[in-house]
Motif scaffolding. Structure first.
Motif, short mmCIF file in Angstrom:
data_model
loop_
_atom_site.label_atom_id
_atom_site.label_comp_id
_atom_site.label_asym_id
_atom_site.label_seq_id
_atom_site.Cartn_x
_atom_site.Cartn_y
_atom_site.Cartn_z
N LYS A 84 -9.56 -10.53 4.87
CA LYS A 84 -9.68 -12.00 4.90
C LYS A 84 -10.94 -12.49 4.20
CE LYS A 84 -7.16 -12.17 9.28
NZ LYS A 84 -5.86 -12.35 8.64
N GLY A 85 -11.18 -11.97 3.02
CA GLY A 85 -12.29 -12.47 2.20
C GLY A 85 -13.56 -11.65 2.26
N ALA A 86 -13.66 -10.77 3.25
CA ALA A 86 -14.86 -9.92 3.33
C ALA A 86 -14.88 -8.95 2.16
CB ALA A 86 -14.89 -9.16 4.64
N ASP A 87 -16.09 -8.59 1.74
CA ASP A 87 -16.22 -7.70 0.59
C ASP A 87 -15.80 -6.27 0.94
OD1 ASP A 87 -18.17 -5.70 -1.07
OD2 ASP A 87 -17.62 -7.45 -2.28
N TYR A 88 -14.90 -5.72 0.15
CA TYR A 88 -14.36 -4.38 0.40
C TYR A 88 -15.47 -3.32 0.40
CZ TYR A 88 -11.60 -0.14 -0.57
OH TYR A 88 -11.05 1.12 -0.54
N ASN A 89 -16.30 -3.36 -0.64
CA ASN A 89 -17.34 -2.33 -0.78
C ASN A 89 -18.37 -2.41 0.33
OD1 ASN A 89 -16.17 -1.27 -3.11
ND2 ASN A 89 -17.32 -2.64 -4.46
N LEU A 100 13.26 13.96 4.38
CA LEU A 100 13.57 12.82 5.24
C LEU A 100 12.98 11.51 4.75
CD1 LEU A 100 13.08 14.48 8.74
CD2 LEU A 100 15.21 14.14 7.49
N PHE A 101 12.07 11.59 3.78
CA PHE A 101 11.35 10.38 3.40
C PHE A 101 11.71 9.89 2.00
CE2 PHE A 101 8.74 12.75 6.43
CZ PHE A 101 8.65 11.81 7.43
N ASN A 102 12.83 10.36 1.45
CA ASN A 102 13.25 9.91 0.12
C ASN A 102 13.52 8.42 0.07
OD1 ASN A 102 13.04 12.33 -1.21
ND2 ASN A 102 15.13 12.97 -0.76
N GLU A 103 13.92 7.85 1.22
CA GLU A 103 14.28 6.43 1.23
C GLU A 103 13.06 5.52 1.13
OE1 GLU A 103 15.21 6.07 5.89
OE2 GLU A 103 15.54 7.96 4.84
N PHE A 104 11.85 6.09 1.33
CA PHE A 104 10.64 5.27 1.26
C PHE A 104 10.03 5.35 -0.13
CE2 PHE A 104 10.98 6.51 5.74
CZ PHE A 104 10.91 5.27 6.35
N GLU A 105 9.70 4.21 -0.67
CA GLU A 105 9.05 4.17 -1.97
C GLU A 105 7.59 4.63 -1.81
OE1 GLU A 105 10.17 3.47 -4.99
OE2 GLU A 105 12.22 3.26 -4.22
N PRO A 106 7.06 5.40 -2.76
CA PRO A 106 5.64 5.79 -2.67
C PRO A 106 4.74 4.57 -2.79
CG PRO A 106 6.56 6.39 -4.80
CD PRO A 106 7.72 5.95 -3.96
N VAL A 107 3.63 4.62 -2.07
CA VAL A 107 2.65 3.52 -2.10
C VAL A 107 1.43 4.00 -2.87
CG1 VAL A 107 1.25 1.94 -0.74
CG2 VAL A 107 3.47 2.71 0.14
N SER A 108 1.10 3.29 -3.92
CA SER A 108 -0.01 3.72 -4.78
C SER A 108 -1.35 3.39 -4.14
CB SER A 108 0.08 3.02 -6.14
OG SER A 108 -0.17 1.62 -6.00
N SER A 109 -2.38 3.99 -4.69
CA SER A 109 -3.75 3.71 -4.25
C SER A 109 -4.09 2.23 -4.44
CB SER A 109 -4.72 4.59 -5.02
OG SER A 109 -6.06 4.27 -4.72
N LYS A 110 -3.64 1.68 -5.55
CA LYS A 110 -3.92 0.27 -5.85
C LYS A 110 -3.27 -0.64 -4.82
CE LYS A 110 -3.52 -3.17 -9.56
NZ LYS A 110 -3.03 -3.42 -10.94
N GLN A 111 -2.04 -0.32 -4.41
CA GLN A 111 -1.35 -1.13 -3.41
C GLN A 111 -2.05 -1.08 -2.06
OE1 GLN A 111 2.50 0.84 -4.33
NE2 GLN A 111 3.39 -1.22 -4.21
N TRP A 112 -2.51 0.12 -1.67
CA TRP A 112 -3.24 0.27 -0.41
C TRP A 112 -4.50 -0.61 -0.44
CZ3 TRP A 112 -1.76 1.74 4.08
CH2 TRP A 112 -0.80 2.74 4.25
N LYS A 113 -5.22 -0.55 -1.54
CA LYS A 113 -6.47 -1.30 -1.63
C LYS A 113 -6.21 -2.81 -1.59
CE LYS A 113 -10.84 -1.38 -4.15
NZ LYS A 113 -11.63 -0.79 -5.26
N GLN A 114 -5.14 -3.24 -2.25
CA GLN A 114 -4.79 -4.67 -2.21
C GLN A 114 -4.48 -5.11 -0.79
OE1 GLN A 114 -1.59 -4.74 -5.06
NE2 GLN A 114 -2.93 -5.31 -6.78
N GLN A 115 -3.74 -4.29 -0.04
CA GLN A 115 -3.40 -4.63 1.33
C GLN A 115 -4.64 -4.68 2.22
OE1 GLN A 115 -0.44 -5.59 2.46
NE2 GLN A 115 -1.29 -5.91 4.52
N ILE A 116 -5.52 -3.72 2.01
CA ILE A 116 -6.76 -3.71 2.79
C ILE A 116 -7.59 -4.95 2.49
CG2 ILE A 116 -8.98 -2.51 3.08
CD1 ILE A 116 -7.45 0.12 2.57
N GLN A 117 -7.67 -5.31 1.19
CA GLN A 117 -8.43 -6.48 0.80
C GLN A 117 -7.85 -7.74 1.44
OE1 GLN A 117 -11.31 -6.32 -1.68
NE2 GLN A 117 -11.55 -8.02 -0.25
N TYR A 118 -6.53 -7.80 1.52
CA TYR A 118 -5.87 -8.93 2.16
C TYR A 118 -6.23 -9.00 3.65
CZ TYR A 118 -2.10 -11.68 4.27
OH TYR A 118 -1.39 -12.60 5.00
N GLU A 119 -6.21 -7.84 4.32
CA GLU A 119 -6.51 -7.79 5.75
C GLU A 119 -7.97 -8.13 6.05
OE1 GLU A 119 -4.35 -7.44 8.05
OE2 GLU A 119 -2.60 -6.73 6.93
#
Length: 460
Positions: A26-31, A5-24
């Motif tokens: 708002k400048g705070a340090d990820y680590n 059922l999920f073929n229509e969704f593109e896989p999201v890489s670990s790097k993409q997840w981390k970039q999105q989290i970093q964006y959310e």
């Protein structure tokens, strides 16, 4: 329906997840914001992804076969027999008898039980070749499964002295190993380390060092070794702890051509249990039993909510047993084997705990072995250091026990309800080594509250 059922969704890489989290953020340090470090030095990330996942660990757990066990201290023989029958009728699937001395008529104790269908554990507070031979004979005649939990090193760690001395205790074990082939006779009680305040890496490494002494000193081990484990409240870490312990035990056992898996019997820890607001203990033991089951314990016995201050009683037993019955028959915890497989977080925790524990185990062996480090007081000191760090976190309110150091009920009164002394008992005597002492986090705070109760009663 066979289509994905999920073929229509593109896989999201670990790097993409981390970039999105970093964006959310708002400048705070990820680590600094999202990664925290456990007392074992493991850095826990906010998410785990298949991109960072290498090869699954080969840990096999038979969760569908776990047994619900009831612990019974044998004081009055007839009452213990009646209690064993009753608890089996009410859902228990195995019994663990704590035997105080070798005068107990063990044949009468087990004669009326359905031995063909239940495993029976015998936690012995003594070391007697004749008594174990009697158990072996009964096991052979009844064609049943008996576990005689013999652990002279465990006796040394908690009492400070051997049953007799090192030579005689191991001579007895080797005699039993040859003469008693129908029972499991060897046990490693690692619960003491957890209840005394050791961190998880130490618990695993000390259990391995403890077991390794038996591999080195007992010539014939033809049955699985029992590992007795106390399970704490750090849910996922405790699941990983049991998996890492099984993984490393198998690794070390193979070095001695011992190809039998360990048999894990688990129970909730006493370290985080409280005297005040005692009903919260039921919540703690429930999650701890869940960790034990999912981590792959072969047998689980629960602690009663009132274990600290009440003698054994039917109500406390029934509640603790029912918690396990709910997990098994209503929450369906017994429906699959290897339930933690595919959980990247648990796999990573298992890997890191195993890696750190193996390194510590190797250090212990390089320094002369577990018994040598016990004699030198190194193991005791390391546990005390870990316990002190945890105690400081509790005293500062950073480690929370609800109802005790967070949201305490000031009207709660307990001094009138103490059938048992719930604190560390002092017993000055001459010992071979400094014993490892179990101690709960809340003891000091509870002692102060009890004193306040007495003062207030006197003032009235």
């Amino acid at each position: 329906m066979s289509e994905n059922l999920f073929n229509e969704f593109e896989p999201v890489s670990s790097k993409q997840w981390k970039q999105q989290i970093q964006y959310e953020l708002k400048g705070a340090d990820y680590n600094e914001t999202l990664i925290w470090e456990s007392p074992e030095g493991i850095k826990v990330k906010p998410f785990y992804h298949i991109d960072e996942f290498e090869k699954p660990l080969q840990v096999t757990t038979h969760t569908s076969q776990f047994k619900i066990c009831q612990n019974i201290f044998v004081h009055d023989l007839d009452k213990s027999i009646a209690r064993a029958k009753e608890t089996l009728n009410r859902g228990a699937e195995s019994i663990r008898f704590t035997i105080p001395n070798e005068q107990v008529d063990v044949e009468k104790l087990v004669n009326s039980l359905p031995l063909q269908s239940i495993p029976v554990y015998f936690y012995l507070n003594f070391l007697s070749i004749d008594f174990v031979k009697k158990l072996d004979s009964i096991a052979k005649d009844k064609n049943t499964t008996f576990f005689a939990q013999l652990d002279p090193i465990g006796q040394l760690t908690k009492d400070g002295n051997w049953f007799s001395n090192l030579e005689k205790d191991f001579e007895a074990l080797n005699t039993i190993a040859i003469a008693c082939t129908n029972i499991h006779f060897l046990s490693v009680d690692s619960s003491l380390y957890q209840n005394a305040g050791a961190n998880i890496v130490q618990q695993i490494a000390y259990a391995l060092g403890h077991a390794n002494e038996y591999f080195n000193r007992v010539a014939t081990i033809s049955k699985p070794i029992v590992l007795q484990v106390a399970v704490g409240t750090n849910y996922f870490f405790e699941i990983a702890k049991l998996r890492a312990m099984r993984l490393l035990f198998n690794l070390i056992a193979k070095e001695y051509d011992h190809n039998l898996e360990c048999h894990i019997i688990a129970a909730p820890t006493k370290r985080n249990k409280t005297l005040y607001d005692y009903n919260v203990n039921m919540l703690r033991t429930t999650t701890e039993c869940m960790s034990a089951i999912l981590g792959g314990a072969d047998t689980v016995f629960n602690l009663a909510y009132d274990v600290l201050y009440h003698k054994d009683n039917e109500f406390g037993d029934r509640i603790s047993r029912n918690q396990l019955l709910v997990l098994k028959h209503e929450s369906y915890f017994d429906k699959v084997n290897n339930p933690a497989d595919g959980a990247y977080y648990i796999e990573e925790l298992t890997h890191q705990l195993a890696e750190k524990a193996l390194a510590l185990f190797k250090d212990i062996e390089a320094a002369g072995g577990f018994l040598t480090q016990l004699k030198e007081g190194i193991i005791q000191r390391k546990i005390q250091e870990s316990a002190a760090k945890e105690q400081e976190l509790f005293d500062n309110g950073k480690e929370v026990l609800l109802g005790t150091n967070k949201y305490p009920n000031k009207d709660d009164r307990m001094s009138h309800d103490l059938e048992l002394y719930p604190f560390v008992k002092s017993n000055p005597r001459k010992t071979l080594i400094t014993p490892i002492i179990e101690k709960r986090l809340a003891e000091k705070a509870e002692q102060q509250r009890l004193e306040d109760e007495k003062s207030n009663t006197g003032a009235e």
